[in-house]
Design an enzyme around this catalytic site. Structure first.
Site, PDB file in Angstrom:
ATOM      1  N   LYS A 178       1.687 -65.247 -33.336  1.00  0.00           N
ATOM      2  CA  LYS A 178       2.675 -65.681 -34.321  1.00  0.00           C
ATOM      3  C   LYS A 178       2.159 -65.517 -35.749  1.00  0.00           C
ATOM      4  CE  LYS A 178       5.670 -68.086 -31.290  1.00  0.00           C
ATOM      5  NZ  LYS A 178       4.954 -68.222 -30.002  1.00  0.00           N
TER       6      LYS A 178
HETATM    7  C1  LIG Z   1       5.607 -67.694 -28.785  1.00  0.00           C
HETATM    8  C2  LIG Z   1       4.765 -67.163 -27.697  1.00  0.00           C
HETATM    9  C3  LIG Z   1       5.288 -66.339 -26.667  1.00  0.00           C
HETATM   10  C4  LIG Z   1       6.761 -65.977 -26.560  1.00  0.00           C
HETATM   11  O1  LIG Z   1       7.151 -65.048 -27.543  1.00  0.00           O
HETATM   12  P1  LIG Z   1       8.716 -64.731 -27.812  1.00  0.00           P
HETATM   13  O2  LIG Z   1       8.755 -63.910 -29.051  1.00  0.00           O
HETATM   14  O3  LIG Z   1       9.360 -66.084 -27.979  1.00  0.00           O
HETATM   15  O4  LIG Z   1       9.249 -64.006 -26.630  1.00  0.00           O
HETATM   16  C5  LIG Z   1       4.402 -65.834 -25.715  1.00  0.00           C
HETATM   17  N1  LIG Z   1       3.089 -66.133 -25.746  1.00  0.00           N
HETATM   18  C6  LIG Z   1       2.546 -66.913 -26.714  1.00  0.00           C
HETATM   19  C7  LIG Z   1       1.089 -67.205 -26.679  1.00  0.00           C
HETATM   20  C8  LIG Z   1       3.351 -67.461 -27.720  1.00  0.00           C
HETATM   21  O5  LIG Z   1       2.803 -68.241 -28.680  1.00  0.00           O
END
Ligand SMILES: *Cc1c(COP(=O)(O)O)cnc(C)c1O
Length: 469
Positions: free
Chosen positions: A115
């Site tokens: 993120k």
């Molecule tokens: C947020 C997250 C996801 C999911 O990602 P999306 O974009 O919501 O599909 C998967 N793995 C981790 C470690 C995350 O923090």
């Protein structure tokens, strides 16, 4: 000229900075670009040997479409994807774990999840645009995991933003809470609510519905439906493809999926010309997407806790963006489906459309047991440690490998294994190495305010602490 429109069709012709600041469109839809930039063969070839920041500029520039001056944009991007923010020179390095199997490490940012790759840029874009407009905003969000800390890290030095993140008191993991509460910055406000995650989320929604307050504090959000996050995520697909031989060689990607944001970014990169062969979705026991690709019916179930908590989601908000494309912008039908989804928690799509969707994506579910197995066998056979979310995607990748051994498959590692030490230790017998910065957080002083589970108290606190009010 590229502009932005809503998936519901009532908002059109928006420019990038409007879309950045508003998040959701006013008709309730999500913003999508009116066309996709063209990463032609020559341009893709020119990516070989460029830095991550240089590739990011090439990929992002057409989406911003002169709404921010090129030299300013390049400086913001260079500042974001730098050694100050990321602890690996490649920013998003590839690690080979098999003859045609690779891991794309996306956990080298300040909070050790993917993120950061979008959120770090978002913070800088917001601050720049707000400065230009002489505006201040207040970002309010609820978190049970990675999003809160990534948003706080991205906004902690922003002059024009106050950020409030609500977490349920005593219900987050120690690591995840301390990543948020150890940040000591006058514009960062952690609220520990005497309630559940659902209470936190409900209060954020209430605040947006409370238009008088929302207007007063310049309320905004950095949640996963913000288009700029998708845009920033397309970059690592381009960088990884270039490193593995694009445009002359195609690759496939396996993506751990919750809100459909990350895998939609991959699809966007493919639309722009990146030679991607297959897009493989990995879901955990919360398998709404996998069931959809099996049956053609999107049907909400109940959220069950799993070893990969950041994917414990039943509504994949970003799917509406793909659906709009699939239905060739038939807004009337799409609105009907979205309304049905809201009230009946389900919608169906026709066999023809399902064939097209199955051409674009394939999806596999992974149980907790299979997650643990995957972490264990990967460690035993390669010595490489993966986190549970990566394991879900790698499990999906192994399901498609036999049918097509000649194309490299890249599995996205979206979190550092040290964020999930218990699950990793159980699978491998060894506690994952803790990065120094993450270890340091554990001993730092925490900053948060405990509030009663009462909307008025939360609202009053935010209004009194926000400098935009
Ligand atoms: C947020 C997250 C996801 C999911 O990602 P999306 O974009 O919501 O599909 C998967 N793995 C981790 C470690 C995350 O923090």
């Amino acid at each position: 000229m590229l502009s932005y429109l809503s998936t519901r069709g009532d908002v059109t012709n928006k420019n990038f900075t409007d879309v950045l600041l508003s998040g959701l469109a006013s008709d309730g839809g999500l913003f999508i670009p009116s066309s996709h930039p063209d990463l032609d063969t020559n341009r893709l070839r020119s990516f070989q040997g460029l830095s991550y920041a240089q590739i990011a500029m090439q990929v992002i520039k057409p989406f911003v479409n002169n709404d921010i001056d090129d030299d300013v944009l390049a400086a913001l991007i260079a500042d974001t994807y730098s050694a100050d923010n990321f602890d690996h020179d490649a920013i998003a390095p590839l690690v080979q774990i098999g003859p045609n199997a690779w891991i794309l490490e996306l956990f080298h940012g300040p909070t050790f999840s993917f993120k950061d790759y979008a959120m770090q840029l978002l913070g800088k874009l917001f601050d720049h645009v707000l400065e230009q407009r002489g505006q201040r905003i207040t970002i309010v969000g609820a978190t049970s995991g990675d999003t809160g800390s990534a948003a706080i890290e991205a906004c902690k030095n922003c002059k024009n933003i106050d950020i409030f993140i609500l977490h349920p008191e005593g219900r987050t993991s120690d690591v995840q809470r301390k990543q948020m509460t150890s940040v000591d910055s006058p514009n960062v406000h952690n609220i520990a609510l005497k309630g559940t995650f659902d209470d936190c989320q409900a209060f954020v929604k209430d605040l947006f519905a409370d238009t008088k307050t929302a207007e007063k504090i310049g309320l905004s959000a950095v949640n996963s439906i913000n288009w700029a996050r998708i845009m920033a995520q397309t970059v690592y697909y381009a960088a990884a493809s270039a490193a593995l031989g694009a445009p002359d060689r195609s690759v496939s990607f396996a993506v751990p999926t919750g809100n459909f944001g990350n895998v939609y970014a991959a699809w966007t990169a493919k639309q722009a010309g990146l030679p991607i062969e297959k897009l493989v979705i990995g879901t955990n026991r919360n398998d709404i997407l996998t069931r959809f690709f099996e049956t053609g019916r999107m049907q909400v179930g109940s959220v069950e806790p799993s070893l990969s908590p950041s994917m414990d989601i039943q509504v994949s908000s970003n799917f509406e963006r793909y659906l709009c494309h699939l239905m060739q912008h038939d807004y009337t039908s799409l609105k009907k489906m979205m309304n049905s989804f809201k009230t009946e928690k389900t919608f169906n799509i026709s066999n023809d459309l399902m064939d097209a969707a199955r051409h674009d994506f394939r999806a596999y579910r992974c149980t907790d047991e299979q997650t643990t197995d995957m972490i264990g066998t990967t460690y035993a056979s390669t010595g490489y440690t993966i986190d549970p979310h990566t394991a879900v995607a790698l499990h999906a990748a192994t399901q498609v490998l036999p049918s097509d051994p000649s194309t490299p498959i890249v599995t996205l590692a979206c979190a550092h294994p040290a964020k999930f030490p218990d699950a990793v230790k159980k699978a491998t017998g060894v506690a994952p190495a803790m990065p120094e910065k993450l270890a340091a957080v554990m001993d730092m002083k925490e900053h948060f305010t405990v509030l009663d589970n009462d909307y008025d108290k939360v609202r009053d606190f935010i209004v009194s602490e926000s400098s935009a009010a």
